[in-house]
Design an enzyme around this catalytic site. Structure first.
Site, short mmCIF file in Angstrom:
data_model
loop_
_atom_site.label_atom_id
_atom_site.label_comp_id
_atom_site.label_asym_id
_atom_site.label_seq_id
_atom_site.Cartn_x
_atom_site.Cartn_y
_atom_site.Cartn_z
N ALA A 133 15.06 20.55 16.22
CA ALA A 133 13.63 20.79 16.45
C ALA A 133 13.39 21.08 17.92
CB ALA A 133 12.84 19.58 16.01
N ASN A 134 12.15 21.23 18.30
CA ASN A 134 11.82 21.35 19.73
C ASN A 134 10.57 20.52 20.01
OD1 ASN A 134 9.37 23.09 19.47
ND2 ASN A 134 10.86 24.44 18.49
N ARG A 135 10.15 20.50 21.25
CA ARG A 135 9.11 19.55 21.65
C ARG A 135 7.68 20.06 21.44
NH1 ARG A 135 11.76 15.57 24.32
NH2 ARG A 135 13.72 16.20 25.29
N SER A 136 7.51 21.20 20.78
CA SER A 136 6.14 21.71 20.62
C SER A 136 5.30 20.72 19.81
CB SER A 136 6.20 23.06 19.88
OG SER A 136 4.91 23.41 19.45
N ALA B 115 6.43 27.52 18.31
CA ALA B 115 7.73 27.52 19.00
C ALA B 115 8.78 27.57 17.90
CB ALA B 115 7.87 26.27 19.84
#
Ligand code: CTP
Length: 402
Positions: free
Chosen positions: A212-215, A278
Protein backbone atom coordinates in the site's frame (compact mmCIF):
# COMPACT_ATOMS: atom_id res chain seq x y z
CA UNK A 1 -28.04 16.05 10.11
CA UNK A 2 -31.40 14.44 9.56
CA UNK A 3 -33.26 16.19 12.38
CA UNK A 4 -36.94 15.17 12.39
CA UNK A 5 -36.73 13.50 9.00
CA UNK A 6 -39.11 10.51 8.87
CA UNK A 7 -37.59 7.44 7.29
CA UNK A 8 -39.36 4.16 6.61
CA UNK A 9 -36.82 1.36 6.41
CA UNK A 10 -37.80 -1.83 4.59
CA UNK A 11 -35.52 -4.72 5.50
CA UNK A 12 -35.39 -7.51 2.92
CA UNK A 13 -34.12 -11.03 3.43
CA UNK A 14 -30.37 -11.13 2.93
CA UNK A 15 -27.31 -11.64 5.05
CA UNK A 16 -26.70 -7.87 4.83
CA UNK A 17 -29.85 -7.34 6.93
CA UNK A 18 -27.62 -7.14 10.01
CA UNK A 19 -26.20 -3.89 8.65
CA UNK A 20 -29.76 -2.47 8.65
CA UNK A 21 -29.62 -2.51 12.45
CA UNK A 22 -26.54 -0.31 12.45
CA UNK A 23 -28.20 1.89 9.83
CA UNK A 24 -31.13 2.51 12.18
CA UNK A 25 -28.70 3.60 14.92
CA UNK A 26 -26.82 5.91 12.57
CA UNK A 27 -30.04 7.51 11.34
CA UNK A 28 -31.39 8.05 14.85
CA UNK A 29 -28.04 9.50 15.99
CA UNK A 30 -28.58 12.14 13.32
CA UNK A 31 -32.06 12.98 14.59
CA UNK A 32 -34.19 10.95 12.15
CA UNK A 33 -37.40 9.12 13.16
CA UNK A 34 -37.21 5.59 11.81
CA UNK A 35 -39.96 3.04 11.30
CA UNK A 36 -39.01 -0.49 10.29
CA UNK A 37 -40.76 -3.04 8.09
CA UNK A 38 -39.37 -6.55 7.75
CA UNK A 39 -40.26 -8.91 4.95
CA UNK A 40 -40.86 -12.52 5.89
CA UNK A 41 -37.36 -13.40 4.63
CA UNK A 42 -35.93 -10.38 6.44
CA UNK A 43 -37.17 -11.87 9.70
CA UNK A 44 -35.00 -14.91 9.05
CA UNK A 45 -31.95 -12.66 9.45
CA UNK A 46 -32.94 -10.05 12.05
CA UNK A 47 -35.85 -10.07 14.46
CA UNK A 48 -38.72 -7.58 14.68
CA UNK A 49 -37.77 -7.24 18.33
CA UNK A 50 -34.29 -5.85 17.58
CA UNK A 51 -35.60 -3.62 14.81
CA UNK A 52 -38.36 -2.31 17.07
CA UNK A 53 -35.98 -1.75 19.96
CA UNK A 54 -33.55 0.22 17.81
CA UNK A 55 -36.34 2.24 16.18
CA UNK A 56 -37.87 3.02 19.55
CA UNK A 57 -41.27 1.67 18.52
CA UNK A 58 -42.64 -1.53 17.08
CA UNK A 59 -41.50 -3.11 13.84
CA UNK A 60 -44.09 -3.88 11.16
CA UNK A 61 -44.29 -7.26 9.48
CA UNK A 62 -47.78 -8.22 8.33
CA UNK A 63 -50.22 -6.78 5.86
CA UNK A 64 -53.26 -8.26 7.52
CA UNK A 65 -52.23 -7.69 11.11
CA UNK A 66 -55.31 -6.22 12.79
CA UNK A 67 -53.22 -4.51 15.44
CA UNK A 68 -50.91 -2.68 13.09
CA UNK A 69 -53.72 -1.85 10.67
CA UNK A 70 -55.53 -0.33 13.60
CA UNK A 71 -52.36 1.42 14.75
CA UNK A 72 -51.17 2.89 11.51
CA UNK A 73 -52.36 1.00 8.45
CA UNK A 74 -50.27 0.26 5.41
CA UNK A 75 -51.37 3.33 3.52
CA UNK A 76 -50.37 5.62 6.36
CA UNK A 77 -47.09 3.75 6.75
CA UNK A 78 -46.43 4.42 3.08
CA UNK A 79 -47.37 8.08 3.22
CA UNK A 80 -46.41 9.31 6.70
CA UNK A 81 -42.74 9.38 5.89
CA UNK A 82 -40.32 11.59 4.01
CA UNK A 83 -38.35 8.77 2.42
CA UNK A 84 -38.53 5.01 2.02
CA UNK A 85 -35.20 3.16 2.21
CA UNK A 86 -34.93 -0.49 1.21
CA UNK A 87 -31.84 -2.10 2.77
CA UNK A 88 -31.02 -4.75 1.88
CA UNK A 89 -32.91 -4.59 -1.42
CA UNK A 90 -32.83 -8.21 -2.54
CA UNK A 91 -33.18 -9.40 -6.12
CA UNK A 92 -36.64 -10.70 -5.26
CA UNK A 93 -37.83 -7.49 -3.64
CA UNK A 94 -36.60 -5.46 -6.61
CA UNK A 95 -38.30 -7.86 -9.04
CA UNK A 96 -41.56 -7.40 -7.14
CA UNK A 97 -41.17 -3.62 -7.16
CA UNK A 98 -40.35 -3.56 -10.87
CA UNK A 99 -43.42 -5.71 -11.58
CA UNK A 100 -45.74 -3.77 -9.25
CA UNK A 101 -46.54 -6.71 -6.98
CA UNK A 102 -48.24 -6.18 -3.63
CA UNK A 103 -48.60 -9.47 -1.80
CA UNK A 104 -47.08 -8.57 1.57
CA UNK A 105 -46.65 -5.49 3.72
CA UNK A 106 -43.27 -4.41 2.26
CA UNK A 107 -44.28 -4.67 -1.39
CA UNK A 108 -47.69 -3.10 -0.74
CA UNK A 109 -46.15 -0.13 1.04
CA UNK A 110 -43.57 0.25 -1.75
CA UNK A 111 -46.40 0.29 -4.31
CA UNK A 112 -48.55 2.65 -2.25
CA UNK A 113 -45.92 5.22 -1.34
CA UNK A 114 -45.81 8.62 -2.95
CA UNK A 115 -42.41 9.40 -1.41
CA UNK A 116 -38.90 8.97 -2.82
CA UNK A 117 -37.50 5.45 -2.54
CA UNK A 118 -33.80 4.68 -2.06
CA UNK A 119 -32.60 1.13 -2.69
CA UNK A 120 -29.42 -0.45 -1.28
CA UNK A 121 -29.13 -3.67 -3.29
CA UNK A 122 -27.38 -6.68 -1.81
CA UNK A 123 -26.97 -10.05 -3.43
CA UNK A 124 -24.53 -12.52 -4.88
CA UNK A 125 -22.59 -11.01 -7.84
CA UNK A 126 -24.07 -13.55 -10.26
CA UNK A 127 -27.58 -12.61 -9.19
CA UNK A 128 -26.70 -8.93 -9.61
CA UNK A 129 -25.21 -9.54 -13.08
CA UNK A 130 -28.18 -11.65 -14.16
CA UNK A 131 -30.03 -9.98 -17.01
CA UNK A 132 -33.33 -10.26 -15.16
CA UNK A 133 -31.93 -8.28 -12.23
CA UNK A 134 -30.30 -5.73 -14.51
CA UNK A 135 -33.63 -5.32 -16.35
CA UNK A 136 -35.38 -4.72 -13.05
CA UNK A 137 -32.73 -2.25 -11.90
CA UNK A 138 -33.04 -0.33 -15.18
CA UNK A 139 -36.84 -0.33 -14.83
CA UNK A 140 -36.69 0.89 -11.24
CA UNK A 141 -34.20 3.62 -12.17
CA UNK A 142 -36.52 4.66 -15.01
CA UNK A 143 -39.37 4.76 -12.46
CA UNK A 144 -37.33 7.28 -10.46
CA UNK A 145 -36.08 4.96 -7.74
CA UNK A 146 -32.64 5.90 -6.42
CA UNK A 147 -29.78 3.54 -5.68
CA UNK A 148 -26.80 3.42 -3.34
CA UNK A 149 -24.31 0.64 -4.12
CA UNK A 150 -23.91 -2.24 -4.49
CA UNK A 151 -20.16 -2.27 -3.87
CA UNK A 152 -17.39 -4.54 -5.01
CA UNK A 153 -15.89 -6.90 -2.51
CA UNK A 154 -15.96 -10.18 -0.69
CA UNK A 155 -19.31 -11.91 -0.29
CA UNK A 156 -20.54 -13.80 2.73
CA UNK A 157 -20.09 -16.98 0.70
CA UNK A 158 -16.53 -18.27 0.69
CA UNK A 159 -14.43 -17.46 -2.39
CA UNK A 160 -17.09 -15.25 -3.94
CA UNK A 161 -16.36 -11.67 -4.72
CA UNK A 162 -17.57 -9.04 -7.16
CA UNK A 163 -20.30 -6.44 -7.35
CA UNK A 164 -23.12 -7.16 -4.93
CA UNK A 165 -22.14 -6.17 -1.38
CA UNK A 166 -24.60 -3.83 0.23
CA UNK A 167 -23.34 -0.28 0.73
CA UNK A 168 -22.08 0.34 4.26
CA UNK A 169 -24.49 2.03 6.70
CA UNK A 170 -22.53 5.32 6.59
CA UNK A 171 -22.65 5.30 2.78
CA UNK A 172 -26.41 4.83 2.94
CA UNK A 173 -26.65 7.68 5.46
CA UNK A 174 -24.61 9.91 3.12
CA UNK A 175 -26.91 9.00 0.20
CA UNK A 176 -29.94 9.84 2.36
CA UNK A 177 -28.40 13.16 3.41
CA UNK A 178 -27.67 13.82 -0.26
CA UNK A 179 -31.33 13.22 -1.14
CA UNK A 180 -32.47 15.63 1.54
CA UNK A 181 -29.81 18.22 0.77
CA UNK A 182 -31.10 21.13 -1.21
CA UNK A 183 -30.05 20.46 -4.79
CA UNK A 184 -27.43 22.99 -5.76
CA UNK A 185 -29.29 23.41 -9.03
CA UNK A 186 -27.78 26.80 -9.60
CA UNK A 187 -24.20 25.69 -8.76
CA UNK A 188 -21.50 26.34 -11.34
CA UNK A 189 -21.13 22.62 -12.07
CA UNK A 190 -24.81 21.72 -12.22
CA UNK A 191 -25.57 19.33 -15.04
CA UNK A 192 -21.96 18.09 -15.10
CA UNK A 193 -20.76 14.62 -14.18
CA UNK A 194 -17.49 14.75 -12.26
CA UNK A 195 -15.46 11.59 -11.68
CA UNK A 196 -12.86 11.59 -8.90
CA UNK A 197 -10.43 8.87 -7.85
CA UNK A 198 -9.11 9.00 -4.31
CA UNK A 199 -7.07 7.16 -1.69
CA UNK A 200 -4.42 4.49 -2.08
CA UNK A 201 -4.82 1.11 -3.70
CA UNK A 202 -4.01 -2.12 -1.89
CA UNK A 203 -2.26 -4.81 -3.88
CA UNK A 204 -2.69 -8.17 -2.19
CA UNK A 205 0.29 -10.42 -1.52
CA UNK A 206 -1.82 -13.12 0.13
CA UNK A 207 -5.17 -13.05 1.96
CA UNK A 208 -3.72 -11.10 4.90
CA UNK A 209 -0.91 -8.95 3.46
CA UNK A 210 -0.83 -6.22 0.89
CA UNK A 211 1.34 -3.49 -0.60
CA UNK A 212 0.00 0.00 0.00
CA UNK A 213 1.04 3.63 0.26
CA UNK A 214 0.45 6.44 2.72
CA UNK A 215 -2.34 8.25 0.86
CA UNK A 216 -5.23 9.10 3.21
CA UNK A 217 -7.73 10.08 0.50
CA UNK A 218 -8.37 13.43 2.22
CA UNK A 219 -7.58 15.55 -0.84
CA UNK A 220 -9.60 13.42 -3.28
CA UNK A 221 -12.58 13.17 -0.95
CA UNK A 222 -12.48 16.95 -0.37
CA UNK A 223 -12.56 17.50 -4.14
CA UNK A 224 -15.55 15.16 -4.55
CA UNK A 225 -17.36 17.01 -1.79
CA UNK A 226 -16.57 20.44 -3.26
CA UNK A 227 -17.76 19.29 -6.70
CA UNK A 228 -21.07 18.07 -5.21
CA UNK A 229 -21.53 21.38 -3.40
CA UNK A 230 -20.98 23.12 -6.74
CA UNK A 231 -23.98 21.19 -8.09
CA UNK A 232 -22.20 18.42 -10.01
CA UNK A 233 -23.26 14.79 -10.10
CA UNK A 234 -20.20 13.18 -8.59
CA UNK A 235 -18.84 9.64 -8.73
CA UNK A 236 -16.01 9.04 -6.28
CA UNK A 237 -13.97 5.91 -6.85
CA UNK A 238 -12.06 5.30 -3.70
CA UNK A 239 -9.39 2.90 -2.57
CA UNK A 240 -9.39 1.79 1.09
CA UNK A 241 -9.62 4.90 3.28
CA UNK A 242 -10.71 5.75 6.78
CA UNK A 243 -13.01 8.61 5.85
CA UNK A 244 -16.78 9.01 5.78
CA UNK A 245 -18.37 9.26 2.37
CA UNK A 246 -18.90 12.88 1.29
CA UNK A 247 -22.57 13.91 1.26
CA UNK A 248 -24.35 13.82 -2.06
CA UNK A 249 -21.65 11.78 -3.79
CA UNK A 250 -21.94 8.29 -5.27
CA UNK A 251 -19.04 6.32 -3.85
CA UNK A 252 -17.62 3.18 -5.44
CA UNK A 253 -15.17 1.37 -3.18
CA UNK A 254 -12.33 -0.59 -4.69
CA UNK A 255 -9.17 -2.18 -3.44
CA UNK A 256 -6.68 -2.74 -6.25
CA UNK A 257 -5.51 -0.61 -9.18
CA UNK A 258 -7.17 -3.03 -11.61
CA UNK A 259 -10.49 -2.73 -9.79
CA UNK A 260 -10.12 1.06 -9.85
CA UNK A 261 -9.53 0.97 -13.62
CA UNK A 262 -12.69 -1.12 -14.11
CA UNK A 263 -14.76 1.11 -11.84
CA UNK A 264 -13.57 4.22 -13.73
CA UNK A 265 -14.55 2.60 -17.02
CA UNK A 266 -17.99 1.75 -15.66
CA UNK A 267 -18.53 5.28 -14.33
CA UNK A 268 -17.68 7.01 -17.61
CA UNK A 269 -18.76 9.09 -19.48
CA UNK A 270 -17.91 12.14 -17.39
CA UNK A 271 -17.45 15.80 -18.22
CA UNK A 272 -14.53 16.20 -15.85
CA UNK A 273 -12.22 13.52 -14.44
CA UNK A 274 -9.89 14.21 -11.52
CA UNK A 275 -7.37 11.49 -10.68
CA UNK A 276 -6.31 12.18 -7.11
CA UNK A 277 -5.73 8.54 -6.13
CA UNK A 278 -2.26 7.31 -5.30
CA UNK A 279 -2.50 4.23 -7.50
CA UNK A 280 0.08 1.51 -6.88
CA UNK A 281 2.31 1.26 -9.93
CA UNK A 282 2.79 -2.47 -9.51
CA UNK A 283 0.67 -5.36 -8.39
CA UNK A 284 1.71 -8.86 -7.31
CA UNK A 285 1.45 -11.26 -10.24
CA UNK A 286 -0.27 -14.08 -8.46
CA UNK A 287 -1.32 -13.28 -4.91
CA UNK A 288 -1.21 -16.40 -2.73
CA UNK A 289 -4.56 -18.04 -2.04
CA UNK A 290 -3.34 -18.97 1.45
CA UNK A 291 -1.25 -17.02 3.96
CA UNK A 292 2.44 -17.46 3.12
CA UNK A 293 4.28 -19.24 5.88
CA UNK A 294 7.54 -17.79 7.14
CA UNK A 295 9.36 -21.05 7.64
CA UNK A 296 9.09 -22.40 4.08
CA UNK A 297 12.09 -21.39 1.97
CA UNK A 298 13.21 -18.06 3.35
CA UNK A 299 11.90 -14.65 2.21
CA UNK A 300 9.52 -14.97 -0.75
CA UNK A 301 10.18 -13.53 -4.18
CA UNK A 302 7.27 -11.32 -5.11
CA UNK A 303 7.07 -11.02 -8.90
CA UNK A 304 5.46 -7.68 -9.71
CA UNK A 305 3.67 -6.63 -12.85
CA UNK A 306 2.81 -3.14 -13.94
CA UNK A 307 -0.70 -1.92 -13.17
CA UNK A 308 -2.72 -0.04 -15.76
CA UNK A 309 -2.06 3.70 -15.67
CA UNK A 310 -5.63 4.87 -15.22
CA UNK A 311 -4.99 8.55 -15.87
CA UNK A 312 -2.91 7.92 -19.00
CA UNK A 313 -5.46 5.40 -20.32
CA UNK A 314 -8.41 7.76 -19.96
CA UNK A 315 -6.53 10.88 -21.08
CA UNK A 316 -5.32 9.03 -24.17
CA UNK A 317 -8.77 7.86 -25.28
CA UNK A 318 -10.12 9.20 -28.52
CA UNK A 319 -13.73 8.26 -27.83
CA UNK A 320 -15.61 9.50 -24.79
CA UNK A 321 -12.60 11.26 -23.27
CA UNK A 322 -13.80 13.61 -20.52
CA UNK A 323 -13.55 17.24 -21.64
CA UNK A 324 -11.17 18.07 -18.79
CA UNK A 325 -8.74 15.48 -17.41
CA UNK A 326 -6.77 16.42 -14.31
CA UNK A 327 -3.96 14.42 -12.73
CA UNK A 328 -2.05 14.76 -9.49
CA UNK A 329 1.71 14.55 -9.34
CA UNK A 330 3.05 13.39 -6.01
CA UNK A 331 6.74 14.29 -5.97
CA UNK A 332 9.55 14.47 -3.48
CA UNK A 333 11.95 16.64 -5.56
CA UNK A 334 11.90 18.93 -8.63
CA UNK A 335 8.16 19.11 -8.15
CA UNK A 336 7.25 21.40 -11.04
CA UNK A 337 9.63 19.90 -13.61
CA UNK A 338 8.43 16.40 -12.86
CA UNK A 339 4.82 17.55 -13.03
CA UNK A 340 5.38 19.17 -16.44
CA UNK A 341 6.94 15.99 -17.71
CA UNK A 342 4.05 13.92 -16.30
CA UNK A 343 1.48 16.24 -17.86
CA UNK A 344 2.93 15.51 -21.28
CA UNK A 345 3.62 11.84 -20.72
CA UNK A 346 0.13 11.12 -19.43
CA UNK A 347 -1.69 13.43 -21.86
CA UNK A 348 -3.86 15.17 -19.26
CA UNK A 349 -4.96 18.80 -19.39
CA UNK A 350 -3.88 19.93 -15.92
CA UNK A 351 -1.54 18.51 -13.30
CA UNK A 352 -1.90 19.42 -9.66
CA UNK A 353 1.63 19.03 -8.34
CA UNK A 354 2.44 18.62 -4.68
CA UNK A 355 5.51 17.90 -2.65
CA UNK A 356 4.87 14.80 -0.59
CA UNK A 357 8.29 14.58 1.11
CA UNK A 358 7.85 13.42 4.71
CA UNK A 359 8.82 16.82 6.17
CA UNK A 360 5.88 18.51 4.37
CA UNK A 361 3.33 16.41 6.28
CA UNK A 362 1.10 16.36 3.18
CA UNK A 363 0.52 12.59 3.19
CA UNK A 364 -2.17 12.03 5.80
CA UNK A 365 -2.15 15.70 6.87
CA UNK A 366 -4.86 18.33 6.50
CA UNK A 367 -2.88 20.95 4.57
CA UNK A 368 -1.39 21.02 1.13
CA UNK A 369 0.74 23.30 -1.03
CA UNK A 370 0.07 22.76 -4.71
CA UNK A 371 1.06 24.08 -8.10
CA UNK A 372 -1.40 23.96 -10.96
CA UNK A 373 0.54 23.00 -14.08
CA UNK A 374 -0.89 23.19 -17.59
CA UNK A 375 0.41 23.99 -21.07
CA UNK A 376 -0.52 27.60 -20.25
CA UNK A 377 1.97 27.76 -17.37
CA UNK A 378 2.30 27.20 -13.65
CA UNK A 379 0.24 28.72 -10.86
CA UNK A 380 1.62 28.24 -7.35
CA UNK A 381 -0.99 28.40 -4.62
CA UNK A 382 -0.23 29.23 -0.97
CA UNK A 383 -0.27 26.51 1.64
CA UNK A 384 -3.90 25.94 2.67
CA UNK A 385 -6.20 23.22 3.96
CA UNK A 386 -7.05 20.36 1.62
CA UNK A 387 -10.68 21.58 1.70
CA UNK A 388 -9.54 25.01 0.52
CA UNK A 389 -7.40 23.43 -2.24
CA UNK A 390 -10.48 21.47 -3.30
CA UNK A 391 -12.70 24.55 -3.43
CA UNK A 392 -10.06 26.50 -5.36
CA UNK A 393 -9.66 23.68 -7.87
CA UNK A 394 -13.42 23.42 -8.39
CA UNK A 395 -13.60 27.21 -8.94
CA UNK A 396 -10.83 26.94 -11.53
CA UNK A 397 -12.70 24.14 -13.27
CA UNK A 398 -15.95 26.10 -13.25
CA UNK A 399 -14.16 29.12 -14.70
CA UNK A 400 -12.53 27.00 -17.41
CA UNK A 401 -15.90 25.63 -18.53
CA UNK A 402 -17.46 28.99 -19.36
N1 CTP B 1 -2.06 7.33 -11.84
C1 CTP B 1 -3.02 6.47 -12.35
N2 CTP B 1 -2.74 5.15 -12.49
C2 CTP B 1 -1.54 4.64 -12.14
C3 CTP B 1 -0.54 5.51 -11.60
C4 CTP B 1 -0.84 6.84 -11.46
O1 CTP B 1 -4.11 6.93 -12.67
N3 CTP B 1 -1.31 3.35 -12.28
C5 CTP B 1 -2.38 8.76 -11.73
C6 CTP B 1 -2.50 9.29 -10.34
O2 CTP B 1 -3.85 9.22 -9.89
C7 CTP B 1 -2.06 10.72 -10.50
C8 CTP B 1 -1.05 10.67 -11.61
O3 CTP B 1 -1.29 9.45 -12.30
O4 CTP B 1 -3.11 11.56 -10.95
C9 CTP B 1 0.38 10.71 -11.20
O5 CTP B 1 0.67 9.75 -10.22
P1 CTP B 1 2.13 9.55 -9.70
O6 CTP B 1 2.15 8.43 -8.72
O7 CTP B 1 2.68 10.89 -9.26
O8 CTP B 1 2.86 9.17 -11.05
P2 CTP B 1 3.52 7.86 -11.58
O9 CTP B 1 3.02 7.60 -12.96
O10 CTP B 1 3.36 6.77 -10.61
O11 CTP B 1 5.01 8.32 -11.72
P3 CTP B 1 6.28 8.12 -10.79
O12 CTP B 1 5.96 6.95 -9.88
O13 CTP B 1 7.34 7.86 -11.76
O14 CTP B 1 6.45 9.42 -10.05
Amino acid sequence: MLTDRRILLVIGGGIAAYKALDLIRRLRERGAHVRGILTRAGQEFVTPLSVGALCGGRAFTDLFDAESEFDVGHIRLARDTDLVVVAPATADLMAKMAGGHADDLASTVLLATDKPVLLAPAMNPRMWDNRATQRNVAQLAADGRRFVGPNEGEMAEANESGLGRMAEPLEIVAAIEGLFAKPAASGPLSGKHVLVTSGPTHEPIDPVRYIANRSSGKQGHAIASAAALAGARVTLISGPVNLPDPAGVRVVRVETAREMMQAVDRALPADIAIFAAAVADWGIDKPGAQKMKKDRVGPPQLPLSENPDILATIAGRKAARPGLVIGFAAETENVIDHAREKLRRKGCDWMVANDVSPQTGVMGGDRNTVHLVSEAGVESWPQQTKDAVARALISKIAAALV
